[in-house]
Write an enzyme that holds these catalytic residues in place. Sequence first.
Site, short mmCIF file in Angstrom:
data_model
loop_
_atom_site.label_atom_id
_atom_site.label_comp_id
_atom_site.label_asym_id
_atom_site.label_seq_id
_atom_site.Cartn_x
_atom_site.Cartn_y
_atom_site.Cartn_z
N CYS A 57 22.35 25.35 28.96
CA CYS A 57 21.08 25.98 28.53
C CYS A 57 20.21 24.56 29.02
O CYS A 57 20.69 23.34 28.38
CB CYS A 57 21.24 26.38 27.14
SG CYS A 57 20.29 26.72 25.99
N CYS A 74 11.27 37.17 22.07
CA CYS A 74 12.02 35.42 21.96
C CYS A 74 11.24 34.58 21.68
O CYS A 74 10.44 33.78 22.23
CB CYS A 74 12.53 35.60 23.93
SG CYS A 74 14.31 34.76 23.49
N CYS A 80 16.58 33.25 29.95
CA CYS A 80 17.92 32.65 29.09
C CYS A 80 18.63 31.37 29.44
O CYS A 80 18.87 30.76 30.48
CB CYS A 80 19.00 33.62 29.02
SG CYS A 80 18.41 35.32 28.52
N GLU A 97 8.34 26.73 22.52
CA GLU A 97 8.43 27.78 23.86
C GLU A 97 8.89 28.88 23.59
O GLU A 97 9.87 29.00 22.69
CB GLU A 97 8.90 28.13 25.41
CG GLU A 97 8.24 26.26 25.71
CD GLU A 97 9.41 26.50 27.01
OE1 GLU A 97 8.79 25.11 27.83
OE2 GLU A 97 10.52 26.86 27.37
N CYS A 133 24.97 23.56 24.93
CA CYS A 133 26.00 24.50 25.89
C CYS A 133 25.17 24.01 26.90
O CYS A 133 24.35 23.60 26.94
CB CYS A 133 24.69 25.93 25.64
SG CYS A 133 25.58 26.45 23.69
N GLY A 179 16.50 26.79 20.24
CA GLY A 179 17.49 26.75 19.09
C GLY A 179 18.33 27.39 18.29
O GLY A 179 18.13 27.95 19.31
N GLU A 180 19.38 26.60 17.56
CA GLU A 180 20.86 28.10 16.43
C GLU A 180 19.78 28.04 15.49
O GLU A 180 19.70 27.25 15.14
CB GLU A 180 21.48 26.62 16.95
CG GLU A 180 22.81 27.35 16.11
CD GLU A 180 22.69 29.09 16.43
OE1 GLU A 180 23.93 29.68 17.04
OE2 GLU A 180 23.06 29.99 15.43
N CYS A 232 17.70 21.88 20.54
CA CYS A 232 19.47 22.37 20.15
C CYS A 232 20.10 21.18 19.96
O CYS A 232 20.59 20.74 21.25
CB CYS A 232 19.30 23.69 20.27
SG CYS A 232 20.54 24.33 20.11
N ASN A 261 21.13 31.62 34.51
CA ASN A 261 19.65 31.30 35.65
C ASN A 261 20.10 29.52 35.64
O ASN A 261 20.55 28.89 34.60
CB ASN A 261 18.90 31.90 34.26
CG ASN A 261 18.47 33.13 34.44
OD1 ASN A 261 18.62 33.87 35.14
ND2 ASN A 261 19.03 32.91 32.73
N SER A 271 27.23 34.60 21.20
CA SER A 271 27.11 34.00 22.02
C SER A 271 28.56 33.65 22.95
O SER A 271 28.59 32.30 21.91
CB SER A 271 26.54 33.14 21.89
OG SER A 271 25.08 33.87 21.84
N LEU A 272 29.24 34.45 22.81
CA LEU A 272 30.74 34.21 23.35
C LEU A 272 31.13 33.45 24.48
O LEU A 272 31.80 32.81 24.14
CB LEU A 272 31.80 35.76 22.90
CG LEU A 272 33.50 34.96 22.76
CD1 LEU A 272 33.36 34.84 21.55
CD2 LEU A 272 33.51 36.55 22.75
N HIS A 273 31.05 34.27 25.09
CA HIS A 273 31.01 33.26 27.16
C HIS A 273 32.27 33.46 26.95
O HIS A 273 32.39 32.97 28.27
CB HIS A 273 30.11 32.72 26.65
CG HIS A 273 28.60 32.52 26.69
ND1 HIS A 273 28.33 33.59 26.91
CD2 HIS A 273 27.64 31.98 25.71
CE1 HIS A 273 26.70 33.86 26.08
NE2 HIS A 273 26.93 32.63 25.71
S1 SF4 Z 1 22.24 28.54 24.11
FE1 SF4 Z 1 21.18 28.51 22.20
S2 SF4 Z 1 22.67 27.70 20.46
FE2 SF4 Z 1 23.37 27.31 22.98
S3 SF4 Z 1 22.07 25.07 23.46
FE3 SF4 Z 1 20.86 26.88 23.98
S4 SF4 Z 1 19.36 27.04 22.14
FE4 SF4 Z 1 21.29 25.92 21.65
#
Ligand code: SF4
Length: 363
Positions: free
Chosen positions: A117, A103, A335, A89, A114, A160-161, A110, A291, A215-217
């Site tokens: 996600c 984006c 996101c 996507e 996370c 993905g990362e 991935c 989200n 992406s610290l969080h």
């Molecule tokens: S936020 Fe980014 S790095 Fe984390 S699982 Fe989702 S796609 Fe991967």
Amino acid sequence: MNYIHDEAALERIRSRLRIEPGHVRRLRNCFYKKHQSPEASLGQLPESQRATFGREVTFHALKLRSRHDSRLDGASKLLFHTTSGQLLETVILRIASGRTSLCVSSQVGCAVRCRFCATGQMGIALNLTRDEILDQVIQANRQLRAEGRSIRNVVFMGMGEPLLNEAEVHQALDVLLSPQCFDLSPAHVLVSTVGIPDAMLRCAERFPNVGMALSLHSARQEQRELLIPLAHRYPLDVLREAMEHVAAIQRHPLMIEYLLLDGLNDTDQDVNELIAYLRGLRVHINLIPHNSIREAPDLIGTAAERRRWFAATLTAAGFTVTVRYSLGADIAAACGQLARLETVPSAEDSKCGEDVGQQVERF
Ligand code: SF4
């Protein structure tokens, strides 16, 4: 297969077919900058050479399967499939200011996993190639032509990362920035990572003017590992060292992405530790609303009032802070929601729009 993005292959074919360099230059101009179809772009070559060139050079690496337009805001999700049948996507974000961002995905699935996600819940399927990454931009621009828009910003914040697919992402960045191809300003390209220290440094050294988002969080190791399982490999002190190096190399401040989750990372202790962790660094903090995804119903976004308090506390400590909101929640394009879905979440799932007017850009 020789893709149009492969400079060396293109030159070999041009030279063998004895095509004037100026003709290929015009073809690429048409394809990359005027967003014309391959057929129309081939029209820039002498008629006798079009068919042969068209047979030798591949223009698209992906097939567009469907497009989903948000009824709430300016987001459109494009669902593609690769030649091996994998779905991915890409999200078009039409910002209220008139600018358009894209984006892009760098992987299908991935491995970072996370918790918040949907992509992370899929695990890893495959790394996208340079040509598959770039074709998302090509095809999005083609979709936007009818609206008189084109992509101004490209953010690697899709599936993905990016820094776990480093070689292909670097090659894609080369083509995005190349004056002969997309000719994007590096200031309009952003690579987002969960924080892979060595790869962050390599990316900053090779592309010092391309933006980077971390992406610290959480600035608490235990909390961070809860949200980003891969964080156990990269302790916060190691990450902080990498951030210092990146900040010293890059012209722009490092973006810090901080997803606000009720009771998990939005307490007084969290904000104090975040301030202590980032003190002395040239950063811009983005506070992101959560989200919701079906896979993590226990995660709840921080309420608007607490978000404002969190932002005000950081601002009072001397940081530049932006409270973001996501576009495309009604089409599962916000996101954290990308997961190769063609279905859309229920109205209940959608948290979009509550902050409309506060901030309309992702960066
Ligand atoms: S936020 Fe980014 S790095 Fe984390 S699982 Fe989702 S796609 Fe991967």
